[in-house]
Design an enzyme around this catalytic site. Structure first.
Site, PDB file in Angstrom:
ATOM      1  N   GLY A 100      -2.555  -0.865   4.773  1.00 17.65           N
ATOM      2  CA  GLY A 100      -1.262  -1.409   4.257  1.00 17.65           C
ATOM      3  C   GLY A 100      -0.405  -0.590   3.470  1.00 17.65           C
ATOM      4  O   GLY A 100       0.173  -0.919   2.551  1.00 17.65           O
ATOM      5  N   GLU A 123      -0.723   1.218   8.671  1.00 19.73           N
ATOM      6  CA  GLU A 123       0.218   0.208   8.593  1.00 19.73           C
ATOM      7  C   GLU A 123       0.578  -0.587   9.873  1.00 19.73           C
ATOM      8  O   GLU A 123       0.596   0.101  10.870  1.00 19.73           O
ATOM      9  CB  GLU A 123       1.520   0.809   7.788  1.00 19.73           C
ATOM     10  CG  GLU A 123       2.653  -0.094   7.709  1.00 19.73           C
ATOM     11  CD  GLU A 123       2.510  -1.210   7.007  1.00 19.73           C
ATOM     12  OE1 GLU A 123       2.645  -2.444   7.288  1.00 19.73           O
ATOM     13  OE2 GLU A 123       2.159  -1.106   5.551  1.00 19.73           O
ATOM     14  N   ASN A 206      -3.668  -2.134  13.570  1.00 19.44           N
ATOM     15  CA  ASN A 206      -3.657  -3.352  12.683  1.00 19.44           C
ATOM     16  C   ASN A 206      -5.287  -3.067  12.343  1.00 19.44           C
ATOM     17  O   ASN A 206      -6.605  -3.180  13.117  1.00 19.44           O
ATOM     18  CB  ASN A 206      -3.827  -4.546  13.624  1.00 19.44           C
ATOM     19  CG  ASN A 206      -4.168  -6.048  13.254  1.00 19.44           C
ATOM     20  OD1 ASN A 206      -4.715  -5.917  12.140  1.00 19.44           O
ATOM     21  ND2 ASN A 206      -3.908  -7.090  13.792  1.00 19.44           N
ATOM     22  N   ASP A 229      -0.219  -8.609   1.161  1.00 12.58           N
ATOM     23  CA  ASP A 229       0.483  -9.817   1.267  1.00 12.58           C
ATOM     24  C   ASP A 229      -0.467 -10.796   0.877  1.00 12.58           C
ATOM     25  O   ASP A 229      -1.581 -11.121   1.398  1.00 12.58           O
ATOM     26  CB  ASP A 229       0.663  -9.936   3.013  1.00 12.58           C
ATOM     27  CG  ASP A 229       1.618 -11.362   3.162  1.00 12.58           C
ATOM     28  OD1 ASP A 229       1.674 -12.281   2.603  1.00 12.58           O
ATOM     29  OD2 ASP A 229       2.176 -11.062   4.204  1.00 12.58           O
ATOM     30  N   THR A 304       3.043   3.249  -5.998  1.00 13.36           N
ATOM     31  CA  THR A 304       3.472   2.804  -4.864  1.00 13.36           C
ATOM     32  C   THR A 304       4.815   2.105  -4.990  1.00 13.36           C
ATOM     33  O   THR A 304       5.352   1.669  -6.279  1.00 13.36           O
ATOM     34  CB  THR A 304       2.572   1.604  -4.253  1.00 13.36           C
ATOM     35  OG1 THR A 304       2.645   0.371  -5.474  1.00 13.36           O
ATOM     36  CG2 THR A 304       1.294   2.010  -4.194  1.00 13.36           C
ATOM     37  N   GLU A 305       5.597   1.885  -4.124  1.00 16.25           N
ATOM     38  CA  GLU A 305       7.007   1.184  -4.179  1.00 16.25           C
ATOM     39  C   GLU A 305       6.810   0.160  -4.914  1.00 16.25           C
ATOM     40  O   GLU A 305       7.639  -0.423  -5.603  1.00 16.25           O
ATOM     41  CB  GLU A 305       7.838   1.446  -2.748  1.00 16.25           C
ATOM     42  CG  GLU A 305       8.350   2.662  -2.347  1.00 16.25           C
ATOM     43  CD  GLU A 305       7.174   3.583  -1.992  1.00 16.25           C
ATOM     44  OE1 GLU A 305       7.634   5.070  -1.811  1.00 16.25           O
ATOM     45  OE2 GLU A 305       5.991   3.226  -1.719  1.00 16.25           O
TER      46      GLU A 305
END
Length: 335
Positions: A100, A123, A206, A229, A304-305
């Site tokens: 991810g 991702e 995935n 998530d 990370t963003e």
């Protein structure tokens, strides 16, 4: 004129612009979607992702300028060193996986810290994968241009990787304009870095379905699951990236002594993840004081963003790292 999705400027490499690659955060991982995946790890062709480290297969036309690999000293020798290393070395293998990976901030930060280690960002969202691969390609081209200048006898500066990371972390405490796009502050376009970003790549996959198709048993030394998530609804918990079933797959592809990194800004997800990791017999928690000596941890927390967004909003981050331990069932009986 710059093409769609890239920054305008002089002719040459152009970094992609994040605003052209927006995509909703939630994807149903149980949907049947089309993915390219190998039948088994040995069938995976990595040459398109790491052309410096792998010769293209008969079905691949991936060609690009070589860039240094091998030891850290080789990383400063120039493009000619890569072909020599490729011919003499054993086949390289991916060792780090960012599951991810989002827009790739972690990979770009880790690349010069581990210049001879192959890392892949995995991702499920198509636009983010396209953005990150364009970003990597552009950063490689910037590095190749500077290597060419160096070959011509021009002075080119090498970056101090640790000092650069410290400056970026300090900058997170400074206010940022609402319309400022936080894109490339951890990618070098004017200074050379060890490895020249040839050791990172992104792929659309995935991981909850196909991870063992890409990696052999005990292949990975680090797995990163960062700001995943949270799937807040109880009926969605089965889609979380850390479950007992998935931990079994992570343990399978990780070598003994490898490290599993997890960080989130959601306390409920942190508690869930720690509960499952603590209960899984092949992982043990690494004490927080031991993490102070791990060079990857500052990148995990700050590069990370999503991590930068949390820092600028003065939010909390919850970090937990676990070491893959030996399976008692696989230990040799005493003689």
């Amino acid at each position: 004129m710059a093409g769609e999705g890239t920054a305008e400027g002089k002719e040459g490499p152009k970094l992609p612009q994040k605003r052209y690659f927006r995509q909703r955060a939630h994807v149903n991982v149980f949907n049947d979607m089309n993915f390219d995946y190998p039948e088994r790890p040995s069938a995976q062709d990595w040459s398109a992702y790491y052309p410096t480290y792998f010769r293209p297969s008969a079905h691949s036309d991936a060609k690009r300028p070589s860039s240094p690999s091998g030891t850290h000293s080789q990383a400063k020798r120039g493009p000619a060193a890569a072909a020599e290393t490729l011919a003499a070395a054993e086949p390289a293998k991916v060792e780090f996986a960012d599951i991810g990976c989002g827009y790739g901030g972690l990979l770009v930060a880790l690349a010069p810290l581990y210049p001879n280690t192959l890392m892949v960002g995995m991702e499920i969202r198509t636009k983010l994968v396209n953005y990150l691969q364009q970003r990597i390609e552009a950063l490689r081209e910037f590095q190749h241009e500077m290597l060419a200048k160096q070959t011509e006898g021009n002075a080119v500066e090498w970056v101090d990787v640790q000092a650069k990371l410290n400056r970026e972390i300090a900058a997170l405490a400074e206010p940022q304009a609402a319309d400022q796009e936080e894109l490339h502050d951890n990618g070098e376009t004017e200074r050379l870095v060890p490895g020249h970003y040839e050791n990172i790549a992104s792929m659309r996959i995935n991981c909850q379905k196909y991870l063992p198709n890409f990696f052999e048993k005990g292949q990975l030394s680090k797995i990163f699951v960062l700001f995943a998530d949270p799937h807040f609804k109880r009926r969605k918990h089965k889609a979380r990236i850390i479950t007992t079933t998935l931990l079994a797959e992570y343990a399978y592809v990780m070598k003994v002594g490898g490290v599993f990194y997890m960080i989130t800004d959601v306390k409920d997800l942190y508690d869930w993840s720690v509960k499952h990791l603590d209960a899984f017999p092949l992982f043990e928690r690494i004490p927080d004081e031991d993490l102070e000596h791990d060079p990857a941890v500052p990148c995990v927390v700050n590069s990370t963003e999503e991590g930068k967004k949390v820092a600028r909003n003065k939010g909390s981050k919850y970090l937990a790292c676990y070491r893959r331990i030996e399976d008692p069932a696989e230990q040799s009986p005493p003689s």
